[in-house]
Motif scaffolding. Sequence first.
Motif, mmCIF file in Angstrom:
data_model
loop_
_atom_site.group_PDB
_atom_site.id
_atom_site.type_symbol
_atom_site.label_atom_id
_atom_site.label_comp_id
_atom_site.label_asym_id
_atom_site.label_seq_id
_atom_site.Cartn_x
_atom_site.Cartn_y
_atom_site.Cartn_z
ATOM 1 N N ALA A 1 0.865 -1.178 0.000
ATOM 2 C CA ALA A 1 0.000 0.000 0.000
ATOM 3 C C ALA A 1 0.900 1.224 0.000
ATOM 4 O O ALA A 1 1.941 1.237 0.665
ATOM 5 C CB ALA A 1 -0.910 0.011 1.225
ATOM 6 N N VAL A 2 0.514 2.238 -0.738
ATOM 7 C CA VAL A 2 1.340 3.440 -0.873
ATOM 8 C C VAL A 2 0.511 4.648 -0.477
ATOM 9 O O VAL A 2 -0.653 4.783 -0.878
ATOM 10 C CB VAL A 2 1.876 3.607 -2.310
ATOM 11 N N ALA A 3 1.110 5.523 0.315
ATOM 12 C CA ALA A 3 0.446 6.761 0.720
ATOM 13 C C ALA A 3 1.483 7.872 0.799
ATOM 14 O O ALA A 3 2.684 7.612 0.968
ATOM 15 C CB ALA A 3 -0.254 6.588 2.063
ATOM 16 N N GLU A 4 1.034 9.108 0.671
ATOM 17 C CA GLU A 4 1.939 10.245 0.787
ATOM 18 C C GLU A 4 2.040 10.657 2.244
ATOM 19 O O GLU A 4 1.033 10.839 2.938
ATOM 20 C CB GLU A 4 1.436 11.415 -0.057
ATOM 21 N N LEU A 5 3.271 10.790 2.715
ATOM 22 C CA LEU A 5 3.525 11.146 4.103
ATOM 23 C C LEU A 5 4.671 12.142 4.136
ATOM 24 O O LEU A 5 5.762 11.859 3.622
ATOM 25 C CB LEU A 5 3.877 9.895 4.913
ATOM 26 N N ALA A 6 4.415 13.307 4.719
ATOM 27 C CA ALA A 6 5.422 14.373 4.808
ATOM 28 C C ALA A 6 5.976 14.733 3.427
ATOM 29 O O ALA A 6 7.178 14.964 3.264
ATOM 30 C CB ALA A 6 6.551 13.968 5.756
ATOM 31 N N GLY A 7 5.097 14.737 2.419
ATOM 32 C CA GLY A 7 5.492 15.161 1.085
ATOM 33 C C GLY A 7 6.222 14.135 0.256
ATOM 34 O O GLY A 7 6.758 14.468 -0.804
ATOM 35 N N ARG A 8 6.268 12.878 0.701
ATOM 36 C CA ARG A 8 6.955 11.842 -0.060
ATOM 37 C C ARG A 8 6.094 10.584 -0.086
ATOM 38 O O ARG A 8 5.341 10.309 0.857
ATOM 39 C CB ARG A 8 8.318 11.523 0.552
ATOM 40 N N PRO A 9 6.201 9.783 -1.144
ATOM 41 C CA PRO A 9 5.467 8.518 -1.180
ATOM 42 C C PRO A 9 6.125 7.499 -0.255
ATOM 43 O O PRO A 9 7.349 7.354 -0.247
ATOM 44 C CB PRO A 9 5.575 8.089 -2.647
ATOM 45 N N VAL A 10 5.306 6.809 0.529
ATOM 46 C CA VAL A 10 5.789 5.790 1.455
ATOM 47 C C VAL A 10 5.113 4.468 1.110
ATOM 48 O O VAL A 10 3.888 4.411 0.950
ATOM 49 C CB VAL A 10 5.508 6.169 2.920
ATOM 50 N N VAL A 11 5.924 3.426 0.974
ATOM 51 C CA VAL A 11 5.444 2.087 0.650
ATOM 52 C C VAL A 11 5.331 1.281 1.938
ATOM 53 O O VAL A 11 6.318 1.151 2.671
ATOM 54 C CB VAL A 11 6.398 1.379 -0.333
ATOM 55 N N PHE A 12 4.137 0.748 2.200
ATOM 56 C CA PHE A 12 3.912 -0.101 3.374
ATOM 57 C C PHE A 12 3.717 -1.534 2.877
ATOM 58 O O PHE A 12 2.868 -1.788 2.015
ATOM 59 C CB PHE A 12 2.680 0.359 4.148
ATOM 60 N N ILE A 13 4.487 -2.459 3.424
ATOM 61 C CA ILE A 13 4.398 -3.845 2.970
ATOM 62 C C ILE A 13 4.798 -4.779 4.109
ATOM 63 O O ILE A 13 5.698 -4.471 4.908
ATOM 64 C CB ILE A 13 5.278 -4.082 1.723
ATOM 65 N N GLY A 14 4.121 -5.913 4.221
ATOM 66 C CA GLY A 14 4.385 -6.872 5.277
ATOM 67 C C GLY A 14 5.169 -8.068 4.770
ATOM 68 O O GLY A 14 5.203 -8.355 3.571
ATOM 69 N N ASP B 1 8.629 -12.420 7.829
ATOM 70 C CA ASP B 1 9.667 -12.292 8.853
ATOM 71 C C ASP B 1 9.140 -11.563 10.091
ATOM 72 O O ASP B 1 9.921 -11.088 10.922
ATOM 73 C CB ASP B 1 10.905 -11.582 8.297
ATOM 74 N N ASN B 2 7.808 -11.465 10.203
ATOM 75 C CA ASN B 2 7.121 -10.881 11.367
ATOM 76 C C ASN B 2 7.218 -9.352 11.411
ATOM 77 O O ASN B 2 7.143 -8.769 12.504
ATOM 78 C CB ASN B 2 7.666 -11.444 12.690
ATOM 79 N N HIS B 3 7.353 -8.719 10.271
ATOM 80 C CA HIS B 3 7.486 -7.263 10.267
ATOM 81 C C HIS B 3 6.581 -6.619 9.225
ATOM 82 O O HIS B 3 6.338 -7.185 8.148
ATOM 83 C CB HIS B 3 8.936 -6.843 9.979
ATOM 84 N N LEU B 4 6.127 -5.425 9.560
ATOM 85 C CA LEU B 4 5.553 -4.485 8.601
ATOM 86 C C LEU B 4 6.601 -3.410 8.363
ATOM 87 O O LEU B 4 7.169 -2.870 9.324
ATOM 88 C CB LEU B 4 4.277 -3.849 9.151
ATOM 89 N N TYR B 5 6.876 -3.117 7.092
ATOM 90 C CA TYR B 5 7.903 -2.152 6.747
ATOM 91 C C TYR B 5 7.286 -0.904 6.126
ATOM 92 O O TYR B 5 6.315 -0.989 5.359
ATOM 93 C CB TYR B 5 8.903 -2.756 5.754
ATOM 94 N N ALA B 6 7.885 0.233 6.440
ATOM 95 C CA ALA B 6 7.587 1.493 5.758
ATOM 96 C C ALA B 6 8.849 1.906 5.010
ATOM 97 O O ALA B 6 9.910 2.095 5.631
ATOM 98 C CB ALA B 6 7.179 2.572 6.751
ATOM 99 N N LEU B 7 8.755 2.009 3.689
ATOM 100 C CA LEU B 7 9.907 2.300 2.846
ATOM 101 C C LEU B 7 9.695 3.622 2.116
ATOM 102 O O LEU B 7 8.576 3.925 1.669
ATOM 103 C CB LEU B 7 10.114 1.179 1.818
ATOM 104 N N ASP B 8 10.757 4.379 1.990
ATOM 105 C CA ASP B 8 10.705 5.610 1.200
ATOM 106 C C ASP B 8 10.478 5.219 -0.266
ATOM 107 O O ASP B 8 11.291 4.496 -0.858
ATOM 108 C CB ASP B 8 12.016 6.376 1.351
ATOM 109 N N GLY B 9 9.381 5.675 -0.855
ATOM 110 C CA GLY B 9 9.043 5.284 -2.216
ATOM 111 C C GLY B 9 10.037 5.779 -3.254
ATOM 112 O O GLY B 9 10.114 5.229 -4.352
ATOM 113 N N ARG B 10 10.817 6.785 -2.921
ATOM 114 C CA ARG B 10 11.773 7.325 -3.891
ATOM 115 C C ARG B 10 13.070 6.530 -3.921
ATOM 116 O O ARG B 10 13.693 6.392 -4.976
ATOM 117 C CB ARG B 10 12.072 8.792 -3.546
ATOM 118 N N THR B 11 13.480 5.994 -2.765
ATOM 119 C CA THR B 11 14.793 5.354 -2.672
ATOM 120 C C THR B 11 14.749 3.916 -2.170
ATOM 121 O O THR B 11 15.733 3.189 -2.315
ATOM 122 C CB THR B 11 15.692 6.158 -1.723
ATOM 123 N N GLY B 12 13.639 3.503 -1.545
ATOM 124 C CA GLY B 12 13.567 2.185 -0.938
ATOM 125 C C GLY B 12 14.182 2.125 0.441
ATOM 126 O O GLY B 12 14.236 1.049 1.061
#
Length: 279
Positions: free
Chosen positions: A108-121, A124-135
Motif C-alpha cells: 500500500a502506498v500513501a503520501e507522508l510528509a510530502g513523499r510517497p511511502v510504501v507499506f508492505i508486510g 519475517d514478522n514485520h511491517l515495513y515502511a519504505l521511502d518510495g523514492r529510494t527504498g
Amino acid sequence: LWSARLGDNQVSSPIFVPMEGALARGRDRLFIASENGNLYALDAGTGAERWAQPARAAIKGSPGFFRAPGGPRVVIGSKHGVVRCLDAVSGALVWRFRTMHWVDGSAAVAELAGRPVVFIGSYDNHLYALDGRTGRPLWSYRTAAGVYSSPAVFRDRTGALRVLISSWDHHLHCVSADDGSLLWSTFTGRPLWDSISLGDSIWSSPTVADIGGERIAYFGSYSGPLYAIPIARAAKEALARPGTNMDFWVTLPLVIVGVGGLAVFLTRRQRRRERARLE
C-alpha cells in the motif's frame, strides 16, 4: 475484447493505471504478476505485452502503483522476500529492498510528509515502511508471527495516517504511519484447522470505510467471522480474549500417558493369552 497468455501459472489480481503525459491516450496499462516470477505490463486496450520483469521467485501479491518525482512506479514483493520498485513505463529497476522471509501480500502506498511511502508486510514478522523514492526503510513494526495481509492505509478523525495489518499471531494491528508505533491490536480468532500451509494462498486483508461519520475496519478472519471494528473504540473494547497454546501443552502429556498406558495394558493382556494358550 482480448486475452493474453502469461504462462501456465496462477496470476494475481491486476491493477489498471491510466498513464499520463506522452502515454496518456489509448496507452493505459494493466500491471499483473504471476507465480512464474514475472511482473507484466500490458496494454489495457489490446492486451499486448509492453514489458516483463522476472523476480526469479513466485509472486502472489498484486502490484502497487504510485507516482514519484521521477515518474510512475510499480512496487511488488516476492517469495524471495525482495521488494522491488520498477519504472512503470520501461520496467527498469529503480530500487530493491530485501526482507528476511516471504512477501506474499500487496503493498500500500500513501503520501507522508510530502513523499510517497510504501507499506508492505513480510513473513519475517514485520511491517515495513519504505521511502518510495529510494527504498530506504523508514521504520518497521514487529508482530508475533508472519504478516500475510496487505496493509490498509487510512486517516482517523484527527487526520493522522494509520496502517492496518493482520498476521499469524491471530491479531489485527493498527500502527501509526509516522513511526510504526502500535496504537491497538485485537484478537480475531484462531484457525479452524490445526494445520494451515503458510504461503499457499493470500488470506484476508483489512479495509476501512467511513460509515455514518465513523471509521469502520472490516476484516474476514480465517476462524470464520467477518468483523466490523469501530476504529475509535477498538483500543478500548476487546472483541474476544486471545487463545493460548496452554491447552495443548496441558493435554499433550495426558494423551501420551493415556495412549502409552493403553498400549502397555493391551500388550500384557495379549501376552497372557498367548501363555495360557501354550499351557
